[in-house]
Design a protein around this motif. Sequence first.
Motif, PDB file in Angstrom:
ATOM      1  N   PHE A 291       5.319   2.970 -13.606  1.00 10.97           N
ATOM      2  CA  PHE A 291       5.236   3.518 -12.252  1.00 10.97           C
ATOM      3  C   PHE A 291       4.789   2.442 -11.265  1.00 10.97           C
ATOM      4  N   VAL A 292       3.771   1.679 -11.649  1.00 13.15           N
ATOM      5  CA  VAL A 292       3.288   0.603 -10.774  1.00 13.15           C
ATOM      6  C   VAL A 292       4.370  -0.456 -10.590  1.00 13.15           C
ATOM      7  N   VAL A 296       5.926  -1.285  -6.974  1.00 11.26           N
ATOM      8  CA  VAL A 296       5.793  -2.621  -6.388  1.00 11.26           C
ATOM      9  C   VAL A 296       7.140  -3.108  -5.863  1.00 11.26           C
ATOM     10  N   ALA A 297       8.213  -2.820  -6.621  1.00 13.89           N
ATOM     11  CA  ALA A 297       9.549  -3.248  -6.206  1.00 13.89           C
ATOM     12  C   ALA A 297       9.990  -2.554  -4.917  1.00 13.89           C
ATOM     13  N   VAL A 298       9.474  -1.343  -4.682  1.00 20.08           N
ATOM     14  CA  VAL A 298       9.872  -0.569  -3.502  1.00 20.08           C
ATOM     15  C   VAL A 298       8.946  -0.819  -2.314  1.00 20.08           C
ATOM     16  N   PHE A 299       7.635  -0.803  -2.556  1.00 17.38           N
ATOM     17  CA  PHE A 299       6.668  -0.829  -1.455  1.00 17.38           C
ATOM     18  C   PHE A 299       5.920  -2.157  -1.277  1.00 17.38           C
ATOM     19  N   SER A 300       5.941  -3.051  -2.230  1.00 13.39           N
ATOM     20  CA  SER A 300       5.180  -4.304  -2.291  1.00 13.39           C
ATOM     21  C   SER A 300       3.884  -4.073  -3.062  1.00 13.39           C
ATOM     22  N   ASP A 440       4.377  -9.931   0.296  1.00 14.27           N
ATOM     23  CA  ASP A 440       5.488 -10.281  -0.590  1.00 14.27           C
ATOM     24  C   ASP A 440       6.657 -10.954   0.134  1.00 14.27           C
ATOM     25  N   LYS A 441       7.046 -10.447   1.296  1.00 16.48           N
ATOM     26  CA  LYS A 441       8.197 -11.021   2.008  1.00 16.48           C
ATOM     27  C   LYS A 441       7.929 -12.471   2.403  1.00 16.48           C
TER      28      LYS A 441
END
Length: 475
Positions: A291-292, A296-300, A440-441
């Motif tokens: 889930f984490v 992370v892939a979706v929200f950072s 992340d970006k």
Amino acid sequence: MGKKLKTKDIFGYTIGSIGDCASYNFVLSFFSFFMTTVAGVSPAVAGTIISVAIVWDAITDPIIGYVIDHSKNKHGKRRPWILRSLIPLGASIVLMFLNVDLPQTSKNIYYLILVLVFWTAYTAFNIPFYSFGAVITDVDSERVKLSAFREVLGYVGTFCASSVPTFIVGKMLDAGVSQEKSWFTVGILVAAIAVSTIFLMWKFTAGKESEEEVIETENINVRGFLKNILSLMKMKPYVLVILCALMTNVYMTLFNSSLLYYVTYNMGMGETQASYMFTAMTIVSIVFVPFVTKSVAVFSKNKVFVGCMAFSGIAMVLVKFTGIPNVIVGCIYVILVGVGTCAYWMCIFNFLYDVVDYDEFNRGKKRDGIIMSYYSFLLKLGGAAAAAVQGVLLSSSGFDASQSIQNPQALGMIEAMFTIIPGICVLIAGLVMAFTPLQDKRMNCLREALENKRIGKPYSTKGFEMLVAENGKEN
């Protein structure tokens, strides 16, 4: 280094997490309890022993990290240290859980010496192990994958260090075996698990370190060491990670070491029931890893981390006022706490790897050893403070290990150390990382530029200009 990792490479590295978490959590969770309830050491002295040892361990962290960064061993910078740690690590765990027949002062010195040996050996393994994650790949998605595997296997180690020992001790006590023999037996078991899995990690990571790292190494000197330390504390992103980790370690030290006290004295139960709660926390942490990872892939990772820590922190504060009437509610409670714990271990080293890349881009060289070790140094200061405070609070509340029923003040203090105090620490840790500039970006843009910079190609700072500007002010 930018290519995708094979599953066997990921597993070969992350299997070391079993030994890491087994040794760390076993000592953190049960050594104080063993000294006070089995070996007859007073709570205040036990707290002092643990605090002195952790301070010693903290002092050695940046020294070992600096030496690793400047090592010139033909077998690599990190792996030789891991191999050297195995025998003292395993031997110290076994002997720490042996109730020796010595005068009280000699017994106190005995446990102090052994715990010093343990933390020194643990540091010699732990620092190169985690810094290895910064060099095995520089692809952020692969680092997240490494964290996922390391987290799952780490919880296998935690299970071996928490649920298994308490279950075995409980069953041995039911069978009429003494506490001394029961704890000594599980000490041997945990030591064997730790040493064998760390050895496998050492074996499987052969040839994974860059030869150029060793060739380009500078000489070791005190001035260079101090200069490195000072420069780290000028990096705002690094300081934020340190503050977050410091508060989290205070929480984990208090929470983990207070669980068995709470089950024993506040709930009137024993090691077997405590093992159920440890098991519940381990299971939810493993189940929560995918889930984490997806979140992370979706929200950072920053947003996921802050959200999970807030969730667990609020739950811990609320339980102070609702109480834990039975084992089922206790299991639900530790499950809620496990959400934040899982997010922390999934994200914290990726936060540090971001700092490693950020630092390399601006300084022109990789300093993963000193960055990871100074983090560990300051982290353990929090653990030392928490251990000392726990001993003082237990003593000041009138806690008496010789009594099966404690006074109301002692019970209230144990409850606070298991709920609201660590809960506040978790909330602060989450809040701190909400302000990190290493989003992340920006880091993805920086890593693309860093890859070109390493090979002498033109690069652009578009997308992470503020990171370059900030570093200019700090250094």
